[in-house]
Design a protein around this motif. Structure first.
Motif, PDB file in Angstrom:
ATOM      1  N   MET A   1      33.864  40.626  37.917  1.00  0.00           N
ATOM      2  CA  MET A   1      33.885  41.386  36.663  1.00  0.00           C
ATOM      3  C   MET A   1      34.752  40.673  35.644  1.00  0.00           C
ATOM      4  N   THR A   2      34.369  40.745  34.396  1.00  0.00           N
ATOM      5  CA  THR A   2      35.150  40.198  33.297  1.00  0.00           C
ATOM      6  C   THR A   2      35.531  41.327  32.356  1.00  0.00           C
ATOM      7  N   VAL A   3      36.402  41.025  31.399  1.00  0.00           N
ATOM      8  CA  VAL A   3      36.803  42.015  30.401  1.00  0.00           C
ATOM      9  C   VAL A   3      35.839  41.888  29.230  1.00  0.00           C
ATOM     10  N   GLY A   4      34.964  42.885  29.078  1.00  0.00           N
ATOM     11  CA  GLY A   4      33.878  42.763  28.118  1.00  0.00           C
ATOM     12  C   GLY A   4      34.052  43.517  26.832  1.00  0.00           C
ATOM     13  N   ASP A   5      34.998  44.433  26.771  1.00  0.00           N
ATOM     14  CA  ASP A   5      35.123  45.298  25.600  1.00  0.00           C
ATOM     15  C   ASP A   5      36.557  45.293  25.072  1.00  0.00           C
ATOM     16  N   ASP A 108      44.334  41.170  23.065  1.00  0.00           N
ATOM     17  CA  ASP A 108      43.124  41.974  23.247  1.00  0.00           C
ATOM     18  C   ASP A 108      41.932  41.049  23.002  1.00  0.00           C
ATOM     19  N   ILE A 109      41.630  40.270  24.039  1.00  0.00           N
ATOM     20  CA  ILE A 109      40.642  39.192  23.959  1.00  0.00           C
ATOM     21  C   ILE A 109      39.600  39.422  25.038  1.00  0.00           C
ATOM     22  N   VAL A 110      38.327  39.372  24.670  1.00  0.00           N
ATOM     23  CA  VAL A 110      37.249  39.659  25.616  1.00  0.00           C
ATOM     24  C   VAL A 110      36.503  38.385  25.970  1.00  0.00           C
ATOM     25  N   VAL A 111      35.570  38.508  26.916  1.00  0.00           N
ATOM     26  CA  VAL A 111      34.968  37.336  27.529  1.00  0.00           C
ATOM     27  C   VAL A 111      34.250  36.441  26.520  1.00  0.00           C
ATOM     28  N   GLU A 112      33.679  37.021  25.457  1.00  0.00           N
ATOM     29  CA  GLU A 112      33.001  36.197  24.462  1.00  0.00           C
ATOM     30  C   GLU A 112      33.972  35.288  23.712  1.00  0.00           C
ATOM     31  N   GLU A 113      35.250  35.681  23.697  1.00  0.00           N
ATOM     32  CA  GLU A 113      36.263  34.888  23.005  1.00  0.00           C
ATOM     33  C   GLU A 113      36.970  33.924  23.960  1.00  0.00           C
ATOM     34  N   ALA A 114      37.264  34.391  25.156  1.00  0.00           N
ATOM     35  CA  ALA A 114      37.842  33.564  26.216  1.00  0.00           C
ATOM     36  C   ALA A 114      37.932  34.400  27.475  1.00  0.00           C
ATOM     37  N   GLU A 115      37.508  33.852  28.598  1.00  0.00           N
ATOM     38  CA  GLU A 115      37.647  34.566  29.849  1.00  0.00           C
ATOM     39  C   GLU A 115      39.132  34.740  30.160  1.00  0.00           C
ATOM     40  N   ILE A 116      39.469  35.817  30.876  1.00  0.00           N
ATOM     41  CA  ILE A 116      40.865  36.228  31.000  1.00  0.00           C
ATOM     42  C   ILE A 116      41.754  35.132  31.566  1.00  0.00           C
ATOM     43  N   SER A 117      41.256  34.339  32.506  1.00  0.00           N
ATOM     44  CA  SER A 117      42.086  33.303  33.116  1.00  0.00           C
ATOM     45  C   SER A 117      42.156  32.030  32.284  1.00  0.00           C
ATOM     46  N   TRP A 118      41.468  32.033  31.150  1.00  0.00           N
ATOM     47  CA  TRP A 118      41.536  30.891  30.238  1.00  0.00           C
ATOM     48  C   TRP A 118      42.345  31.222  28.984  1.00  0.00           C
ATOM     49  N   ILE A 119      42.817  32.448  28.876  1.00  0.00           N
ATOM     50  CA  ILE A 119      43.666  32.805  27.737  1.00  0.00           C
ATOM     51  C   ILE A 119      45.024  32.143  27.905  1.00  0.00           C
ATOM     52  N   THR A 120      45.402  31.344  26.940  1.00  0.00           N
ATOM     53  CA  THR A 120      46.719  30.705  26.980  1.00  0.00           C
ATOM     54  C   THR A 120      47.746  31.634  26.367  1.00  0.00           C
ATOM     55  N   TRP A 317      36.257  39.830  46.949  1.00  0.00           N
ATOM     56  CA  TRP A 317      36.595  39.462  45.588  1.00  0.00           C
ATOM     57  C   TRP A 317      37.382  40.567  44.904  1.00  0.00           C
ATOM     58  N   VAL A 318      38.365  40.159  44.129  1.00  0.00           N
ATOM     59  CA  VAL A 318      39.078  41.124  43.285  1.00  0.00           C
ATOM     60  C   VAL A 318      38.163  41.522  42.132  1.00  0.00           C
ATOM     61  N   ALA A 319      38.566  42.585  41.417  1.00  0.00           N
ATOM     62  CA  ALA A 319      37.697  43.104  40.349  1.00  0.00           C
ATOM     63  C   ALA A 319      37.609  42.165  39.162  1.00  0.00           C
ATOM     64  N   VAL A 320      38.738  41.568  38.778  1.00  0.00           N
ATOM     65  CA  VAL A 320      38.772  40.706  37.587  1.00  0.00           C
ATOM     66  C   VAL A 320      39.317  39.350  37.992  1.00  0.00           C
ATOM     67  N   GLY A 321      38.470  38.329  37.920  1.00  0.00           N
ATOM     68  CA  GLY A 321      38.880  36.979  38.269  1.00  0.00           C
ATOM     69  C   GLY A 321      38.885  36.086  37.049  1.00  0.00           C
ATOM     70  N   GLU A 322      37.906  35.215  36.986  1.00  0.00           N
ATOM     71  CA  GLU A 322      37.845  34.284  35.857  1.00  0.00           C
ATOM     72  C   GLU A 322      37.639  35.021  34.548  1.00  0.00           C
TER      73      GLU A 322
END
Length: 322
Positions: A1-5, A108-120, A317-322
């Motif tokens: 799962m990713t953060v979509g909203d 407050d950044i969602v997958v279209e902007e950057a996946e959670i593990s790529w947010i610096t 798998w955990v709920a929120v990964g990449e």
């Protein structure tokens, strides 16, 4: 799962995105009251036409910022390449213009902007130092994140969301002095995305001595969820919690059994185990043990999924990964 909203609510306020079209006070007629919303300020993460501090400057010119209670920092540009230091510096520089600010959501950044593990991210202590009256801080993204140890007398809610929270950050939070903190939520994540902490890193949190007001503890989204639950079984902090959240991870019967075999949990108002790998037998045991005492349970497996190698090795798998 990713953060979509994007967040729709923050600090018990609806989130309102500050428009690009507002350039000054003359354009502010359609804006909500300054204290009625949590204001999201963001720029495009791929082709931004202005820098985040410039967007903040427009906001400061258009809104009665003496009444602003909550700010949501959205994308600050190429978030996969640079952290929010310029945004933090701009906020701290404007602190005299924001005397009522009590809550900040950093990322407050969602997958279209950057996946959670790529947010610096980066160091967040300057934000806490700059706003000693801050009561709530949410941070999304663990890449390059630096946290504490810090001292803050007013902070009541701290949430750090990540696909992998570095052990150094966990130790920084655990070593912080946060006497007013009632709500702590850490998404520990997986080693693949930098989540290299272990139960030993959590020891000061589990002891609770530096968190005397804690009522809600979330140790979530973890690859070591069973080990976390085994440690919680005897953790002093649990006895004074109202809410225990071990959701989003790879919790199995082993972790749930360890938790049930430890100290009583019947004082809890809510035990959150959502997204789990529990058997039906264990679900029934949890329900029969805790629901008669008035503990609300969330045992929904949600979209928990697993794979099995030809040699029989099972991957969960955990709920929120990449």
């Amino acid at each position: 799962m990713t953060v979509g909203d994007h967040a729709e609510e923050f600090h018990e306020l609806p989130v309102f995105e500050f428009p690009e079209t507002v350039q000054g006070p003359d354009d502010a007629g359609e804006l909500p009251a300054a204290d009625a919303v949590a204001w999201r300020i963001r720029v495009d993460s791929y082709d931004n036409k202005e820098e985040w501090p410039d967007a903040l400057a427009r906001f400061l010119a258009a809104v009665d910022t003496t009444r602003v209670r909550a700010l949501v920092v959205g994308a600050w540009g190429e978030v996969y390449d640079k952290g929010p230091q310029a945004a933090i510096e701009a906020l701290v520089a404007a602190r005299d213009r924001l005397p009522a600010l009590r809550a900040v959501f950093l990322g407050d950044i969602v997958v279209e902007e950057a996946e959670i593990s790529w947010i610096t991210q980066g160091p967040v202590a300057p934000l806490l130092d700059g706003f000693p009256e801050l009561e709530e801080l949410t941070v999304r993204g663990g890449n390059s994140l630096s946290f504490g140890p810090v001292r803050h007398q007013r902070l009541r809610r701290l949430t750090i969301e990540s696909g992998g929270l570095p052990a150094e950050v966990v130790r920084g939070v655990a070593g912080s002095e946060l006497p007013a903190l009632t709500h702590l939520e850490l998404w520990l994540g997986t080693p693949e995305y930098g989540g290299d902490s272990n139960v030993t890193d959590l020891a000061p949190i589990l002891a609770g001595a530096q968190l005397p007001s804690l009522q809600h503890l979330g140790l979530c989204n973890s690859q070591i969820q069973d080990e976390v639950c085994a440690a919680l079984a005897s953790a002093p902090v649990v006895a004074r919690l109202e809410v225990l959240d071990v959701s989003m991870g790879v919790l199995s019967d082993e972790g749930a059994a360890a938790l049930l075999a430890g100290q009583p949990l019947t004082h809890l108002s809510f035990l959150n185990m959502r997204h789990n790998y529990l058997s039906e037998k264990m679900r029934a045991r949890l329900t029969d043990t805790l629901e008669p005492a008035g503990v609300r349970l969330d045992l929904d497996a949600d979209d928990a999924d697993s794979d099995e190698d030809p040699d029989g090795t099972e991957w969960r798998w955990v709920a929120v990964g990449e």
